[in-house]
Design a protein around this motif. Sequence first.
Motif, PDB file in Angstrom:
ATOM      1  N   VAL A  87       0.842  -1.203   0.000  1.00 38.29           N
ATOM      2  CA  VAL A  87       0.000   0.000   0.000  1.00 38.29           C
ATOM      3  C   VAL A  87       0.872   1.246   0.000  1.00 38.29           C
ATOM      4  O   VAL A  87       0.595   2.214  -0.725  1.00 38.29           O
ATOM      5  CB  VAL A  87      -0.963  -0.013   1.213  1.00 38.29           C
ATOM      6  N   ALA A  88       1.941   1.229   0.797  1.00 34.66           N
ATOM      7  CA  ALA A  88       2.846   2.384   0.854  1.00 34.66           C
ATOM      8  C   ALA A  88       3.495   2.649  -0.504  1.00 34.66           C
ATOM      9  O   ALA A  88       3.614   3.806  -0.924  1.00 34.66           O
ATOM     10  CB  ALA A  88       3.910   2.171   1.926  1.00 34.66           C
ATOM     11  N   VAL A  89       3.882   1.599  -1.196  1.00 33.07           N
ATOM     12  CA  VAL A  89       4.499   1.764  -2.522  1.00 33.07           C
ATOM     13  C   VAL A  89       3.495   2.349  -3.512  1.00 33.07           C
ATOM     14  O   VAL A  89       3.793   3.300  -4.251  1.00 33.07           O
ATOM     15  CB  VAL A  89       5.067   0.415  -3.031  1.00 33.07           C
ATOM     16  N   VAL A  90       2.285   1.785  -3.539  1.00 35.51           N
ATOM     17  CA  VAL A  90       1.267   2.248  -4.494  1.00 35.51           C
ATOM     18  C   VAL A  90       0.898   3.708  -4.225  1.00 35.51           C
ATOM     19  O   VAL A  90       0.840   4.532  -5.154  1.00 35.51           O
ATOM     20  CB  VAL A  90       0.019   1.338  -4.443  1.00 35.51           C
ATOM     21  N   VAL A  91       0.665   4.058  -2.965  1.00 34.24           N
ATOM     22  CA  VAL A  91       0.299   5.440  -2.640  1.00 34.24           C
ATOM     23  C   VAL A  91       1.449   6.380  -2.953  1.00 34.24           C
ATOM     24  O   VAL A  91       1.234   7.496  -3.459  1.00 34.24           O
ATOM     25  CB  VAL A  91      -0.153   5.552  -1.166  1.00 34.24           C
ATOM     26  N   SER A  92       2.686   5.964  -2.682  1.00 33.57           N
ATOM     27  CA  SER A  92       3.846   6.811  -3.003  1.00 33.57           C
ATOM     28  C   SER A  92       3.941   7.067  -4.499  1.00 33.57           C
ATOM     29  O   SER A  92       4.205   8.199  -4.935  1.00 33.57           O
ATOM     30  CB  SER A  92       5.135   6.153  -2.507  1.00 33.57           C
ATOM     31  N   ILE A  93       3.731   6.032  -5.294  1.00 36.47           N
ATOM     32  CA  ILE A  93       3.775   6.200  -6.749  1.00 36.47           C
ATOM     33  C   ILE A  93       2.678   7.149  -7.213  1.00 36.47           C
ATOM     34  O   ILE A  93       2.924   8.036  -8.048  1.00 36.47           O
ATOM     35  CB  ILE A  93       3.675   4.835  -7.456  1.00 36.47           C
ATOM     36  N   LEU A  94       1.474   6.985  -6.667  1.00 39.44           N
ATOM     37  CA  LEU A  94       0.378   7.886  -7.040  1.00 39.44           C
ATOM     38  C   LEU A  94       0.675   9.333  -6.649  1.00 39.44           C
ATOM     39  O   LEU A  94       0.373  10.260  -7.414  1.00 39.44           O
ATOM     40  CB  LEU A  94      -0.934   7.412  -6.399  1.00 39.44           C
ATOM     41  N   TRP A 117       5.650   6.156   5.200  1.00 35.92           N
ATOM     42  CA  TRP A 117       6.755   5.238   5.451  1.00 35.92           C
ATOM     43  C   TRP A 117       7.139   5.203   6.923  1.00 35.92           C
ATOM     44  O   TRP A 117       7.660   4.204   7.410  1.00 35.92           O
ATOM     45  CB  TRP A 117       7.938   5.575   4.554  1.00 35.92           C
ATOM     46  N   GLY A 118       6.847   6.286   7.652  1.00 40.26           N
ATOM     47  CA  GLY A 118       7.060   6.260   9.102  1.00 40.26           C
ATOM     48  C   GLY A 118       6.143   5.270   9.788  1.00 40.26           C
ATOM     49  O   GLY A 118       6.552   4.534  10.695  1.00 40.26           O
ATOM     50  N   THR A 119       4.882   5.227   9.350  1.00 43.14           N
ATOM     51  CA  THR A 119       3.951   4.251   9.929  1.00 43.14           C
ATOM     52  C   THR A 119       4.375   2.828   9.577  1.00 43.14           C
ATOM     53  O   THR A 119       4.246   1.921  10.400  1.00 43.14           O
ATOM     54  CB  THR A 119       2.506   4.492   9.454  1.00 43.14           C
ATOM     55  N   PHE A 120       4.913   2.653   8.365  1.00 42.12           N
ATOM     56  CA  PHE A 120       5.404   1.326   7.992  1.00 42.12           C
ATOM     57  C   PHE A 120       6.578   0.922   8.878  1.00 42.12           C
ATOM     58  O   PHE A 120       6.656  -0.217   9.348  1.00 42.12           O
ATOM     59  CB  PHE A 120       5.822   1.294   6.513  1.00 42.12           C
ATOM     60  N   LEU A 121       7.489   1.846   9.124  1.00 42.52           N
ATOM     61  CA  LEU A 121       8.637   1.556   9.983  1.00 42.52           C
ATOM     62  C   LEU A 121       8.183   1.195  11.399  1.00 42.52           C
ATOM     63  O   LEU A 121       8.667   0.223  11.987  1.00 42.52           O
ATOM     64  CB  LEU A 121       9.590   2.749  10.016  1.00 42.52           C
TER      65      LEU A 121
END
Length: 153
Positions: A87-94, A117-121
């Motif tokens: 989800v983080a990758v897709v939203v970042s790309i968008l 990405w902070g929430t992912f970390l």
Amino acid sequence: MNERQDIERAVRASDSEREHIAKMIGEAAGEGRLSIAEADERLERVYTTRFRHELAEFVADLPAEPAGTAPARLGRFPVRLRVHAGVAVVVSILLILRWAAMDVPFFWPAGPMFVLWGTFLLHALLVRSGRVPPWARQRSGQPWWAERQRADG
């Protein structure tokens, strides 16, 4: 052999040790290193083995690492963490595509991406520590709304 070596050899095998050896045999059969008949024979003997030192003979002729370990490294990460990363990758790309379509001189997606990405970390650190935050604990096998209905009714 001295007495200490006799004692070490007499340590009984646990179920988890037998399962580990059985998994190695199953992977070897899946890779074609063992025939189905040979794997069945070894598995039957593994589950009747009593002592730890006897388990080594069943995998002595097999490689220590299965051939397909490089792609299997993703399996180390729980599904929920892989979904979060996806989800983080897709939203970042968008966000980056949106920024590229705008005529803005500064890179505004840096802020939302930092939070994302902070929430992912933080999620990865929580998963690694093995702790479950109080708000994520499930108190029973039922969903929260069923607990609320039971408490109200």
